[in-house]
Design a protein around this motif. Structure first.
Motif, PDB file in Angstrom:
ATOM      1  N   ALA A 236      45.977  37.216  22.806  1.00  0.00           N
ATOM      2  CA  ALA A 236      45.062  38.092  22.066  1.00  0.00           C
ATOM      3  C   ALA A 236      43.758  38.307  22.828  1.00  0.00           C
ATOM      4  O   ALA A 236      43.111  39.352  22.686  1.00  0.00           O
ATOM      5  N   LEU A 237      43.388  37.333  23.651  1.00  0.00           N
ATOM      6  CA  LEU A 237      42.162  37.452  24.446  1.00  0.00           C
ATOM      7  C   LEU A 237      42.363  38.275  25.710  1.00  0.00           C
ATOM      8  O   LEU A 237      41.419  38.473  26.470  1.00  0.00           O
ATOM      9  N   GLY A 238      43.594  38.749  25.927  1.00  0.00           N
ATOM     10  CA  GLY A 238      43.824  39.676  27.020  1.00  0.00           C
ATOM     11  C   GLY A 238      44.697  39.166  28.144  1.00  0.00           C
ATOM     12  O   GLY A 238      44.976  39.907  29.101  1.00  0.00           O
ATOM     13  N   TYR A 239      45.171  37.937  28.067  1.00  0.00           N
ATOM     14  CA  TYR A 239      46.046  37.428  29.124  1.00  0.00           C
ATOM     15  C   TYR A 239      47.458  37.983  28.947  1.00  0.00           C
ATOM     16  O   TYR A 239      47.939  38.102  27.819  1.00  0.00           O
ATOM     17  N   PRO A 240      48.132  38.324  30.048  1.00  0.00           N
ATOM     18  CA  PRO A 240      49.540  38.730  29.942  1.00  0.00           C
ATOM     19  C   PRO A 240      50.350  37.595  29.329  1.00  0.00           C
ATOM     20  O   PRO A 240      49.982  36.428  29.461  1.00  0.00           O
ATOM     21  N   PRO A 241      51.449  37.926  28.657  1.00  0.00           N
ATOM     22  CA  PRO A 241      52.224  36.891  27.951  1.00  0.00           C
ATOM     23  C   PRO A 241      52.595  35.681  28.805  1.00  0.00           C
ATOM     24  O   PRO A 241      52.453  34.542  28.354  1.00  0.00           O
ATOM     25  N   VAL A 242      53.051  35.907  30.029  1.00  0.00           N
ATOM     26  CA  VAL A 242      53.456  34.782  30.871  1.00  0.00           C
ATOM     27  C   VAL A 242      52.257  33.915  31.219  1.00  0.00           C
ATOM     28  O   VAL A 242      52.322  32.671  31.171  1.00  0.00           O
TER      29      VAL A 242
END
Length: 235
Positions: free
Chosen positions: A73-79
């Protein structure tokens, strides 16, 4: 609110009744947040040792629910979000298990467990379901959750307002912990319990207010504990 110096920590029971629960010394639950620099190896060991000095039983519980969701949610890609969550949780687990192994390797009085270990406990399930209902039915509880989410996100968004997704994931993260502020004795089968954290939380103002609404159980207490050299003076 009273204040007592106990070992290397200053202890601030939230109400006079919380002081009674503290003095009874049945049980303390100490929340350990993942990825929080406050909880160093030494700090976790000191907290566990403080607990054993003052309570017959102590649970160190670390948050492991919705962590990857929060990073995403803070913007990191899922992996990457999953990788960061795994790294953070590995670190906090090592601190807790290290403290338990050093102070009480047989686990007779000191236990360490993740929040996810509570999910199968009926009392936890019942309280968590009630909280989900209150998020839509109780404006007072929803406001407090929004405040907690805003407080948590304020230091992570560089002054930007949170998105709806960020706010909702953060509230899920918060609500996973709330049952331990409401009725730890029912969840962990102890006579009474003091929930300990190092910061004053808006949630305590709600749970220990007079009158009706969402309130902590009679044998549930809350205290703010801080190292004596950096203690936060609660409002």
């Amino acid at each position: 609110m009273t204040t007592a110096i106990a070992g290397v920590f200053a202890v601030h029971p939230y109400t006079p009744h919380c002081q009674v629960i503290h003095d009874e010394g049945d049980h303390a639950v100490i929340g350990i947040s993942s990825g929080n620099g406050y909880f160093t190896h030494e700090r976790v060991l000191d907290l566990a040792n403080w607990g054993l000095e003052h309570f017959r039983q102590v649970d160190l519980i670390w948050t492991d629910l919705h962590v990857a969701e929060m990073f995403e949610a803070l913007g990191y890609p899922p992996v990457e979000a999953q990788r960061k969550a795994v790294k953070n949780l590995r670190g906090v687990r090592a601190k807790v298990t290290g403290a338990v192994g050093f102070l009480d390797p047989e686990g007779k009085r000191l236990r360490g467990r993740p929040m996810s270990a509570l999910l199968e406990i009926p009392a936890y399930q019942r309280i968590r379901t009630r909280l989900d209902d209150l998020l839509t039915a109780d404006p007072e509880f929803r406001e407090v959750c929004d405040q907690l989410a805003a407080r948590f996100l304020a230091g992570k968004l560089n002054g930007q307002p949170p998105t709806d997704r960020q706010r909702e994931v953060c509230i899920k993260y918060v609500c996973a912990e709330v049952p331990l502020f409401l009725d730890t004795p029912a969840i962990l089968d102890v006579p009474s319990s003091l929930n300990c954290y190092h910061q004053a939380l808006p949630l305590a103002e709600l749970l220990y207010a007079r009158g009706y609404g969402l309130r902590a159980s009679r044998n549930q207490g809350h205290a703010i504990i801080n190292p004596v050299d950096t203690q936060e003076q609660p409002a």
